[in-house]
Design an enzyme around this catalytic site. Sequence first.
Site, mmCIF file in Angstrom:
data_model
loop_
_atom_site.group_PDB
_atom_site.id
_atom_site.type_symbol
_atom_site.label_atom_id
_atom_site.label_comp_id
_atom_site.label_asym_id
_atom_site.label_seq_id
_atom_site.Cartn_x
_atom_site.Cartn_y
_atom_site.Cartn_z
ATOM 1 C CE1 TYR A 1 -4.418 -1.862 5.085
ATOM 2 C CE2 TYR A 1 -3.410 0.206 4.399
ATOM 3 C CZ TYR A 1 -4.016 -0.988 4.087
ATOM 4 O OH TYR A 1 -4.226 -1.334 2.771
ATOM 5 C CB SER B 1 -0.889 0.013 1.254
ATOM 6 O OG SER B 1 -1.495 1.275 1.439
#
Length: 254
Positions: free
Chosen positions: A151, A138
């Site tokens: 995250y 990501s």
Amino acid sequence: MFSFQDKKAIITGGGSGIGKAIALALAQNGAEVHILELSAENAEKTVAEIKAAGNTAFAHSCNVAMQAETAAIFEKIGAIHVLVNNAGIAHIGKADTTPEEDFDKVMNVNVKGVYNCIRAAIPQLRKSGGGVILNMASIAALVGLADRFAYSTAKGAVKAMTMSVAKDYLTENIRCNSISPARVHTPFVDGFLEKNYADNKEEMFEKLSKSQPIGRMAKPEEIGYLALYLCSDEAAFITGLDYAIDGGFTTLNN
């Protein structure tokens, strides 16, 4: 070009969103697709869509955070040519607002789950004389994002794992790369907006879309096309790299 005829691919989290788009792209180009999903219902829906188009797919209910369960399914599937580690969960919070149980859950799925699948895949890739591992990282691994502590930590680990695996299996014809998307318009985004911004969903959707310099979110299919290339023989010279697909987020947001 981009033929996966006579090749077998495993996609984790392939029941919806990006994982589904990757599964469809691989199947459309001849791969026998195996979807590992926590949600058996979602996996079956994707499989049904693939079969309706005349291609081959199988669904497997699996919690990738559980090593023995994951290993058993890989062993059952047998020799493979492609593994796409897409399964993951999101989390919102800073370091001091993230409860320990939330942090552990994100690590178990987003980090340990990737490790479990890579560990189980290596022997099956060897049976095929090599292959490709593609991890979903990501932009959270590349830049600072507000309220994404757990995250971002997990996706940073996935990016580091990608480099390590690429190095360790270079001589065994096993390539490993990762993709780092910015925001992608998936059912998760719609659910997030419904849950947190029910009164101003359209306004927030527009705001999230425009956080990418290109002015919109990515479509899952666009991530699927990049995955298709990186998993193909046409990308045989590429390993140990992370690909940002982010509408200019990491380079033009200044």
